[in-house]
Design a protein around this motif. Structure first.
Motif, PDB file in Angstrom:
ATOM      1  N   ASP A  74      61.727  35.194  56.220  1.00 33.67           N
ATOM      2  CA  ASP A  74      60.447  34.735  55.676  1.00 33.67           C
ATOM      3  C   ASP A  74      59.344  34.866  56.723  1.00 33.67           C
ATOM      4  OD1 ASP A  74      61.645  34.025  53.239  1.00 33.67           O
ATOM      5  OD2 ASP A  74      62.071  31.991  53.949  1.00 33.67           O
ATOM      6  N   TRP A  75      59.651  34.520  57.968  1.00 36.35           N
ATOM      7  CA  TRP A  75      58.677  34.643  59.049  1.00 36.35           C
ATOM      8  C   TRP A  75      58.349  36.115  59.309  1.00 36.35           C
ATOM      9  CZ3 TRP A  75      54.993  32.229  61.395  1.00 36.35           C
ATOM     10  CH2 TRP A  75      54.487  32.722  62.600  1.00 36.35           C
ATOM     11  N   ASP A  97      58.488  38.537  57.201  1.00 36.82           N
ATOM     12  CA  ASP A  97      57.656  38.994  56.083  1.00 36.82           C
ATOM     13  C   ASP A  97      56.210  38.526  56.239  1.00 36.82           C
ATOM     14  OD1 ASP A  97      59.897  40.198  55.003  1.00 36.82           O
ATOM     15  OD2 ASP A  97      60.261  38.599  53.545  1.00 36.82           O
ATOM     16  N   ARG A  98      56.027  37.283  56.696  1.00 36.82           N
ATOM     17  CA  ARG A  98      54.678  36.751  56.904  1.00 36.82           C
ATOM     18  C   ARG A  98      53.946  37.555  57.970  1.00 36.82           C
ATOM     19  NH1 ARG A  98      52.153  31.929  55.857  1.00 36.82           N
ATOM     20  NH2 ARG A  98      54.095  31.030  55.098  1.00 36.82           N
ATOM     21  N   ARG A 127      52.881  40.884  56.527  1.00 36.95           N
ATOM     22  CA  ARG A 127      51.708  40.764  55.647  1.00 36.95           C
ATOM     23  C   ARG A 127      50.432  40.551  56.457  1.00 36.95           C
ATOM     24  NH1 ARG A 127      55.199  37.390  52.985  1.00 36.95           N
ATOM     25  NH2 ARG A 127      54.008  35.542  53.587  1.00 36.95           N
ATOM     26  N   LEU A 128      50.514  39.737  57.493  1.00 32.45           N
ATOM     27  CA  LEU A 128      49.339  39.495  58.324  1.00 32.45           C
ATOM     28  C   LEU A 128      48.940  40.751  59.095  1.00 32.45           C
ATOM     29  CD1 LEU A 128      50.136  35.912  59.661  1.00 32.45           C
ATOM     30  CD2 LEU A 128      48.367  36.558  58.020  1.00 32.45           C
ATOM     31  N   LYS A 174      61.734  31.365  64.693  1.00 33.07           N
ATOM     32  CA  LYS A 174      61.178  31.891  63.444  1.00 33.07           C
ATOM     33  C   LYS A 174      61.151  30.868  62.315  1.00 33.07           C
ATOM     34  CE  LYS A 174      62.073  36.709  64.414  1.00 33.07           C
ATOM     35  NZ  LYS A 174      62.632  37.967  63.941  1.00 33.07           N
ATOM     36  N   GLU A 189      57.796  29.378  60.581  1.00 36.23           N
ATOM     37  CA  GLU A 189      57.556  29.576  59.139  1.00 36.23           C
ATOM     38  C   GLU A 189      57.319  28.232  58.460  1.00 36.23           C
ATOM     39  OE1 GLU A 189      56.980  31.218  55.410  1.00 36.23           O
ATOM     40  OE2 GLU A 189      56.875  32.149  57.389  1.00 36.23           O
ATOM     41  N   ALA A 236      53.850  27.143  59.360  1.00 41.76           N
ATOM     42  CA  ALA A 236      52.843  27.926  58.646  1.00 41.76           C
ATOM     43  C   ALA A 236      52.725  27.459  57.198  1.00 41.76           C
ATOM     44  CB  ALA A 236      53.194  29.412  58.712  1.00 41.76           C
ATOM     45  N   ARG A 237      53.855  27.171  56.570  1.00 39.88           N
ATOM     46  CA  ARG A 237      53.821  26.680  55.187  1.00 39.88           C
ATOM     47  C   ARG A 237      53.160  25.310  55.113  1.00 39.88           C
ATOM     48  NH1 ARG A 237      59.465  28.513  52.272  1.00 39.88           N
ATOM     49  NH2 ARG A 237      59.268  30.725  52.799  1.00 39.88           N
ATOM     50  N   GLY A 280      49.446  25.774  55.542  1.00 43.16           N
ATOM     51  CA  GLY A 280      48.874  26.342  54.318  1.00 43.16           C
ATOM     52  C   GLY A 280      48.735  25.311  53.213  1.00 43.16           C
TER      53      GLY A 280
END
Length: 107
Positions: free
Chosen positions: A13-14, A16-17, A20-21, A84, A88, A91-92, A95
């Motif tokens: 998940d990290w 992938d983040r 995307r960034l 990681k 993550e 970050a969640r 957000g």
């Protein structure tokens, strides 16, 4: 979701983040980040990460700032996979908190 009702977070998940960034960055900066993330750049990446973390500690100085701490941790997570999942989750949480705060101002 796991048995406790919490969403399962993985190191993927990290990754992938970060991907995307990276796509949102200007091309030159994205290339520099991709270069730095290559496995052969491990020593450079670790030194850069530690310098960012060190700079984040001295966030009271003009150019250095608190923004440097998460950047350093994100770089370090390439070589310390145990970072990681906590990154993550953080970050969640950030957000979700940001969404709640901005929603409260829209009322």
């Amino acid at each position: 979701m796991d048995a406790t009702g919490h969403e399962t977070v993985t190191a993927r998940d990290w990754d992938d983040r970060v991907a995307r960034l990276t796509e949102k960055l200007p091309a030159r900066l994205a290339r520099a980040l991709d270069w730095l993330r290559e496995p052969s750049r491990r020593i450079i990446r670790i030194v850069a990460a530690l310098l960012f973390i060190f700079g984040g500690v001295f966030s009271i100085l003009p150019v250095l700032g608190l923004w440097m701490l998460p950047v350093g941790l994100a770089l370090l997570s390439e070589d310390v996979p145990g970072l990681k999942v906590p990154l993550e989750r953080s970050a969640r949480w950030i957000g979700a908190t940001w969404a709640r705060v901005t929603a409260s101002f829209k009322r």
